[in-house]
Design a protein around this motif. Structure first.
Motif, PDB file in Angstrom:
ATOM      1  N   LEU A  56      15.994 -13.689  -3.071  1.00 51.85           N
ATOM      2  CA  LEU A  56      14.575 -13.389  -3.038  1.00 51.85           C
ATOM      3  C   LEU A  56      14.330 -11.907  -3.141  1.00 51.85           C
ATOM      4  N   PHE A  99      10.984  -8.991  -2.649  1.00 49.73           N
ATOM      5  CA  PHE A  99       9.638  -8.757  -2.154  1.00 49.73           C
ATOM      6  C   PHE A  99       9.086  -7.489  -2.769  1.00 49.73           C
ATOM      7  N   TRP A 152       6.484  -5.016  -1.522  1.00 50.98           N
ATOM      8  CA  TRP A 152       5.700  -4.659  -0.337  1.00 50.98           C
ATOM      9  C   TRP A 152       4.706  -3.586  -0.735  1.00 50.98           C
ATOM     10  N   LYS A 196       3.433  -4.354 -10.166  1.00 49.10           N
ATOM     11  CA  LYS A 196       3.920  -5.726 -10.334  1.00 49.10           C
ATOM     12  C   LYS A 196       4.335  -5.967 -11.782  1.00 49.10           C
ATOM     13  N   SER A 253      13.279 -15.908  -6.338  1.00 50.96           N
ATOM     14  CA  SER A 253      11.872 -15.945  -5.983  1.00 50.96           C
ATOM     15  C   SER A 253      11.461 -14.550  -5.545  1.00 50.96           C
ATOM     16  N   TYR A 254      10.293 -14.102  -5.967  1.00 52.30           N
ATOM     17  CA  TYR A 254       9.813 -12.850  -5.407  1.00 52.30           C
ATOM     18  C   TYR A 254       8.348 -12.968  -5.047  1.00 52.30           C
ATOM     19  N   ASN A 255       7.994 -12.239  -4.001  1.00 53.74           N
ATOM     20  CA  ASN A 255       6.700 -12.408  -3.365  1.00 53.74           C
ATOM     21  C   ASN A 255       6.012 -11.073  -3.164  1.00 53.74           C
ATOM     22  N   VAL A 308       3.847  -8.856  -0.859  1.00 54.30           N
ATOM     23  CA  VAL A 308       3.623  -8.768   0.583  1.00 54.30           C
ATOM     24  C   VAL A 308       2.783  -7.530   0.864  1.00 54.30           C
ATOM     25  N   GLU A 359       3.307  -9.284   6.776  1.00 48.75           N
ATOM     26  CA  GLU A 359       4.690  -9.555   6.414  1.00 48.75           C
ATOM     27  C   GLU A 359       5.127 -10.906   6.992  1.00 48.75           C
TER      28      GLU A 359
END
Length: 93
Positions: free
Chosen positions: A30, A32, A34, A48, A69-71, A73, A78
């Motif tokens: 994964l 993130f 942030w 992004k 997967s990337y998210n 945040v 968080e």
């Protein structure tokens, strides 16, 4: 900001997350993005897009890209899985 800079940082800790910064943190399966609380919307949208391109180019094989997967945040929101990647996590103001 007018440019995006990617660099690898070892021993990253929560204190290095600056409210005006955007960070891509890759934890193998994964990742993130942030976003600090002081970052204007247009900066994180551009970041992004740059991250999408960077991941497509620098991923260790297509297999990893398909299972990764990337998210996105945001500062103060968080999820536990993100916080668990740090040795210590204290609640942000």
């Amino acid at each position: 900001s007018e440019y995006v800079q990617f660099m690898q940082i070892h021993n990253f800790h929560q204190g290095m997350l600056h409210p005006s910064g955007i960070y891509l943190m890759d934890f193998e399966s994964l990742a993130f993005i942030w976003v600090g609380k002081s970052v204007p919307n247009e900066d994180w949208v551009g970041f992004k897009l740059a991250t999408d391109a960077m991941l497509a180019i620098n991923v260790k094989g297509k297999q990893r890209l398909q299972s990764m997967s990337y998210n996105l945040v945001f500062y103060g929101y968080e999820p536990e899985v993100f916080k668990s990647a740090f040795k210590q996590w204290t609640k942000l103001d």
